[in-house]
Design a protein around this motif. Structure first.
Motif, PDB file in Angstrom:
ATOM      1  N   TRP A 109       0.833  -1.201   0.000  1.00 52.43           N
ATOM      2  CA  TRP A 109       0.000   0.000   0.000  1.00 52.43           C
ATOM      3  C   TRP A 109       0.870   1.254   0.000  1.00 52.43           C
ATOM      4  N   LYS A 110       1.973   1.243   0.740  1.00 52.38           N
ATOM      5  CA  LYS A 110       2.865   2.412   0.764  1.00 52.38           C
ATOM      6  C   LYS A 110       3.408   2.701  -0.634  1.00 52.38           C
ATOM      7  N   LEU A 118      -3.745   6.384  -6.523  1.00 57.81           N
ATOM      8  CA  LEU A 118      -4.011   4.958  -6.363  1.00 57.81           C
ATOM      9  C   LEU A 118      -4.706   4.470  -7.627  1.00 57.81           C
ATOM     10  N   GLU A 122      -3.369  -1.218  -9.274  1.00 60.11           N
ATOM     11  CA  GLU A 122      -2.561  -1.390  -8.066  1.00 60.11           C
ATOM     12  C   GLU A 122      -3.406  -2.003  -6.951  1.00 60.11           C
ATOM     13  N   GLU A 123      -4.590  -1.439  -6.763  1.00 62.64           N
ATOM     14  CA  GLU A 123      -5.472  -1.974  -5.722  1.00 62.64           C
ATOM     15  C   GLU A 123      -5.851  -3.427  -6.013  1.00 62.64           C
ATOM     16  N   ILE A 126      -2.858  -5.702  -5.168  1.00 61.91           N
ATOM     17  CA  ILE A 126      -2.687  -5.849  -3.711  1.00 61.91           C
ATOM     18  C   ILE A 126      -3.755  -6.791  -3.161  1.00 61.91           C
ATOM     19  N   SER A 130      -2.956 -10.274  -1.426  1.00 65.25           N
ATOM     20  CA  SER A 130      -3.500 -10.439  -0.083  1.00 65.25           C
ATOM     21  C   SER A 130      -4.285 -11.743   0.030  1.00 65.25           C
ATOM     22  N   LYS A 144      -4.389  -0.699   4.271  1.00 58.68           N
ATOM     23  CA  LYS A 144      -4.671   0.390   3.340  1.00 58.68           C
ATOM     24  C   LYS A 144      -4.863   1.695   4.101  1.00 58.68           C
ATOM     25  N   ALA A 147      -1.473   2.942   5.636  1.00 57.47           N
ATOM     26  CA  ALA A 147      -0.573   3.479   4.608  1.00 57.47           C
ATOM     27  C   ALA A 147      -1.076   4.817   4.091  1.00 57.47           C
ATOM     28  N   GLN A 148      -2.387   4.918   3.923  1.00 55.35           N
ATOM     29  CA  GLN A 148      -2.985   6.159   3.442  1.00 55.35           C
ATOM     30  C   GLN A 148      -2.774   7.280   4.464  1.00 55.35           C
TER      31      GLN A 148
END
Length: 154
Positions: A109-110, A118, A122-123, A126, A130, A144, A147-148
């Motif tokens: 997430w970083k 974002l 990418e999401e 992840i 996961s 998430k 990191a946000q």
């Protein structure tokens, strides 16, 4: 180009039956490879993403810059052909605790937030990783959020 990457990972990610410290470094390299896969999923690797990957590799994994730069160079060479995540996620699954898996997802997430955007790909990646390493959805969302929050402080 794909053959160079496969050869690199075959040479650097084969677990040894002899030395636990070598196995640990190989697993860490697998995690860095996953971070590189994430950085390139939106078709461009941003310098801010590379900076975060280098920071994470140095702080969390203590991987030397030469090895990181070699992995980054190989990932940049790769064509649009897809690669399997299995060789990386299998190493993580069999060798990482739940907390270590959470830290990997947090690191991903970083990297995703590093460039200030974002991307949906990418999401998706992840989320896929996961799921492959059996991180519960609530921990996925917690990572998430953390990191946000950290990214907004920068």
């Amino acid at each position: 180009m794909i053959s160079k990457i496969k050869r690199f990972f075959e040479e650097n990610l084969q677990l040894s039956d002899h030395k636990p410290e070598e196995n640990e470094k190989q697993i860490e390299l697998a995690c860095i490879a996953l971070l590189i896969e994430l950085a390139k999923v939106d078709q461009s690797i941003d310098e801010s993403e590379l900076r975060i990957i280098r920071e994470l590799a140095n702080k969390q994994f203590e991987i030397d810059n030469g090895k990181i730069d070699e992995i980054i160079a190989l990932a940049r060479e790769e064509s649009e052909q897809s690669t399997s995540l299995y060789q990386f996620t299998d190493l993580v699954n069999t060798n990482y605790s739940d907390e270590m898996k959470y830290q990997l997802i947090l690191s991903m997430w970083k990297v995703a937030f590093a460039d200030g955007e974002l991307d949906k790909y990418e999401e998706h990646l992840i989320r896929k990783i996961s799921d492959l390493i059996y991180v519960p959805h609530v921990k996925f969302m917690e990572a998430k959020f953390d990191a946000q929050k950290e990214n907004s402080v920068r």
